[in-house]
Structure formats: C-alpha cells, structure tokens
Design an enzyme around this catalytic site. Structure first.
Site, mmCIF file in Angstrom:
data_model
loop_
_atom_site.group_PDB
_atom_site.id
_atom_site.type_symbol
_atom_site.label_atom_id
_atom_site.label_comp_id
_atom_site.label_asym_id
_atom_site.label_seq_id
_atom_site.Cartn_x
_atom_site.Cartn_y
_atom_site.Cartn_z
ATOM 1 N N ASP A 56 -99.793 41.036 -12.742
ATOM 2 C CA ASP A 56 -100.452 40.069 -13.100
ATOM 3 C C ASP A 56 -100.749 39.176 -11.920
ATOM 4 O O ASP A 56 -101.592 38.389 -12.131
ATOM 5 C CB ASP A 56 -99.522 38.916 -14.268
ATOM 6 N N MET A 87 -88.369 34.296 -14.822
ATOM 7 C CA MET A 87 -88.162 35.812 -15.176
ATOM 8 C C MET A 87 -89.358 36.520 -14.707
ATOM 9 O O MET A 87 -90.627 35.739 -14.573
ATOM 10 C CB MET A 87 -88.282 35.964 -16.648
ATOM 11 N N GLU A 216 -87.643 40.365 -29.090
ATOM 12 C CA GLU A 216 -88.762 39.771 -29.411
ATOM 13 C C GLU A 216 -89.042 39.693 -30.865
ATOM 14 O O GLU A 216 -88.936 40.774 -31.632
ATOM 15 C CB GLU A 216 -90.168 40.474 -28.709
ATOM 16 N N HIS A 219 -91.345 42.383 -32.431
ATOM 17 C CA HIS A 219 -91.065 43.508 -32.211
ATOM 18 C C HIS A 219 -89.780 43.989 -33.571
ATOM 19 O O HIS A 219 -90.111 45.225 -34.069
ATOM 20 C CB HIS A 219 -90.391 43.871 -30.859
HETATM 21 C C1 GLT Z 1 -96.533 43.368 -23.092
HETATM 22 C C2 GLT Z 1 -95.689 43.440 -24.361
HETATM 23 C C3 GLT Z 1 -94.392 42.421 -24.321
HETATM 24 C C4 GLT Z 1 -93.522 42.477 -23.123
HETATM 25 C C5 GLT Z 1 -94.062 42.356 -21.866
HETATM 26 C C6 GLT Z 1 -92.994 42.531 -20.917
HETATM 27 S S1 GLT Z 1 -95.839 42.919 -21.710
HETATM 28 O O1 GLT Z 1 -97.355 42.404 -23.381
HETATM 29 O O2 GLT Z 1 -96.065 43.257 -25.389
HETATM 30 O O3 GLT Z 1 -93.628 42.431 -25.501
HETATM 31 O O4 GLT Z 1 -92.530 41.731 -23.308
HETATM 32 O O5 GLT Z 1 -93.465 43.816 -20.099
HETATM 33 MN MN MN Z 2 -92.261 40.761 -25.121
HETATM 34 MN MN MN Z 3 -95.220 41.917 -28.285
#
Ligand code: GLT
Ligand code: MN
Ligand code: MN
Length: 385
Positions: A56, A87, A216, A219
C-alpha cells in the site's frame, strides 16, 4: 460530543479509505490517492492512526531509492498530522506468485519468497512505529482439496510463523503478531477459518506468547457466527491483540461495510463488551465506502464508523446505568441458593452436589425475563428510553 479523539484509538488502513471501488464486475470509480494524501484525509476526519500493507505504501517493484523517498514523504506526512502507525501487515495475496498461497504453497520457492517479503515488510512496519503485525492469509487455502494436504499446510504455516517470531526476537523488535481468520474469499476455503480455529493453532506455536488474534466482524458474520463471542473467547485467552471493525450481512460476499451499518444490535453488544472489559488496543476500521461514493463520501464513511462507535459506547454507558435494566440484570444473576455448592473440585464438594435437593421441575418452570430485558435494550438503542 461524538468527536473522535486520540484516546479512542481509531485507526484505518491505507487500503480502506484508499479503496478505489474496483470489484469483480467493475472498474475503479475513484482516482487513487497517494499514501501522503490518505494520511491527510484521515487527519481531516479525526483518525488517530494509519495502518498499511507493505505494497500500500511501497509498490512491489519499487527500487531501494524509491522506497526510501516514499518512506521519507510518508514520515513527513505523519509528523505534520500527528498520525501514528500502530499496525502493519504484508500483502501476501495480490501477486500471481501467491495464487496458491504464500506460507502454505506447495512450491518451496514461493514459501521462501513469502518469508523474504514478510521480513522486509516487518522491517518497514517497525521503522514506522508498528507494534502489532497482522497476518491475514487470504490465499492460504484451496479450491480443491486435491491440490494441497491440509495437515501439511498447517505444518508449513506453523513453520513460517515460528521462523518469523524468531526473526522478530533476533532483531530485538517490540512487535507482536495478530492472526486474522476468514472462512473464504478470495479462496474457496481458507485454512483456519474462524478466530476460534486461530486460537487453537496459536497454542501450537513455539512463541505463542507473542501471537494473538485480529478478529474481524465481517469474517465471523460470513461464517454465520456471533462476533462478540469470538472476541470474548480471544479476550479470555489474553489474545485480543487487535480488532477489525466493519459490518457484513451474513451469507453475502465480503462486504466490508461501514461499522454498525448492517447489524446495529450486534455492534452494540460488541462495543459494550470492549468498553466493559477495558480493551486498550486499537479500534481499527477495516472497511470501505460504497462504490457509489466520491471522496466526500469516503470521508462520510470514515466519520460514520467512528461516530457510530462513540454513539454505541454512550449507549453502553446508558445500559449500564439504566435502573430497570440493571434491576433485571441483578435478578438474573441473584444467588438462588446454590452458589456455595459450586466451586473447584473436592471429594466433599462432589458428595455435597450429589446429595443436594435440586428439583428440576421447579428449575424448568422459572421464567427468565429475557424478553423484557431485550426489549428494554432495543428501546434504549432506538432512543426512546
Ligand atoms: C484485506 C482483507 C482484510 C485484512 C487486510 C489485512 S487486507 O482487505 O479483506 O480483512 O484485514 O491483510
Ligand atoms: Mn481485516
Ligand atoms: Mn474483510
């Protein structure tokens, strides 16, 4: 009142506000901004920090001289704005070399390249002040189990992390690792698909004390799971090193929506959890603006993430202070006569529990008033209490 301040530790990745709106069906809708411009944008909206993947910031094909110039310019922007880099992470998913994984690739040259790239990226992150290093293995998976042995893949992933922990120790860096799970996308299936799976895996590492998780919201929601429960398990294990806040409707592609925009009630319980336990890490928003937006919309998106967090924090304080709610909470948690019976094992305690009068009909008849408690919560969230 809901203005972001440094003590809130709100951070964004360069890839979040820098997302140009490309998707599998369409080309970019926003002009790419430089890392320096993105730092200024984040400063304008009131963020505390900025995170990045190696590429990035520094393009994958940059020369050493170009790298140094980019880093100088970036540091200048950080100095001018006061933003910090808490981070950093490595892009181990975009380049075709990683099409079948990085640390779990069957090709030992790819695995060696992934280590090389990650060590360089760790150096870059540490140079800019990062204290947490995220590993999101977006390509560490399969479309077909014919291609990779899942046990071998786990061994390779473990070997890579053990190696990188030793690298960090060898360099004397003050850096911890945070592993981020995701069930699928971009791979058909990604290994270690949930935060719980990551926690189990971490216990098998040589230096498990320096490795935690970066759960996350999106996720866990993609997997149909309760995110707050995943975060609670990580917290209980002392492994909540970082967190990626965003939102996601279950069962969809990876949406990375503005925090709280899709599941307000679960966002509330998440914020309440983090604030109640006193989580002191970064509140990182790993999300991006709708593809419909220009950069004004990107700022609206970023401000919205932080504002929603702060409003929910305020709501959590109201919930904790609400007399009716707290009366119900006290009732739910009252000692109904068996507290003394319970505790760690002893022969006497086992006999006492075996001999206790516990009428299961009475136990089953009791109403718990969770309907009332939940409705009070909903009304508080809707602003009518
Ligand atoms: C990517 C992913 C994220 C991750 C990032 C770290 S990049 O966009 O969808 O959930 O946290 O690599
Ligand atoms: Mn993420
Ligand atoms: Mn994501």
């Amino acid at each position: 009142m809901f203005t972001p301040k440094p003590e809130h530790k709100f951070t964004f990745g360069l890839w979040t506000v820098g997302n140009i709106g490309r998707d599998p069906f369409g080309s970019p809708v926003r002009q790419a901004l430089s890392p320096v411009e993105l730092v200024h944008l984040l400063n304008e909206v009131g963020a505390y920090g900025v995170n990045f993947h190696d590429n990035d910031l520094v393009p994958i094909d940059a020369t050493p001289a170009e790298r140094d110039q980019i880093v100088r310019d970036f540091k200048k922007a950080l100095d001018e704005t006061g933003l910090v880099v808490p981070m950093a992470t490595t892009n181990l998913f975009a380049d075709p070399a990683f099409k079948d994984g990085a640390f779990t690739s069957n090709d030992s040259r790819v695995r060696a390249y992934a280590l090389q790239k990650t060590m360089n990226a760790i150096d870059l992150g540490v140079e800019l002040g990062a204290k947490v290093y995220v590993f999101w293995g977006g390509r560490e998976g399969v479309e077909t189990d014919a291609g990779k042995d899942p046990v071998e893949s786990l061994k390779r992933f473990r070997e890579a992390l053990n190696f990188l922990c030793e690298y960090v120790r060898d360099q004397g860096y003050d850096l911890t690792f945070a592993l981020e799970a995701k069930p699928n996308e971009p791979r058909g299936d990604i290994y270690l698909p949930t935060t719980g799976a990551m926690l189990g895996f971490i216990a098998t590492l040589d230096h498990s004390e320096m490795v935690g998780v970066n759960p996350e919201v999106a996720h866990e929601h993609m997997a149909g799971l309760n995110f707050t429960h995943a975060v609670a398990q990580a917290w209980d294990a002392g492994k909540l090193f970082h967190i990626d806040l965003n939102d996601q409707a279950p069962g969809r592609y990876d949406q990375d929506l503005r925090f709280g925009s899709s599941n307000l009630k679960s966002a509330f319980f998440l914020v309440k959890f983090m604030e109640d336990v006193g989580y002191e890490g970064m509140r990182h928003f790993d999300a991006h603006a709708y593809r419909t937006e220009d950069y004004e919309g990107v700022k609206d998106f970023a401000r919205g993430c932080m504002r929603t967090y702060l409003i929910l924090k305020q709501k959590a304080a109201e919930w904790n202070a609400d007399k009716d709610i707290q009366a119900l909470v006290a009732e739910i948690n009252a000692d109904l006569g068996a507290n003394d019976l319970l505790g760690s094992y002893s022969t006497d305690r086992a006999s006492a529990i075996k001999g206790a009068q516990l009428d299961r009909t009475v136990l089953g008849e009791r109403g718990l008033a969770y309907e009332k408690l939940d409705q009070l919560t909903i009304e508080l969230l809707m602003g009518v209490r």
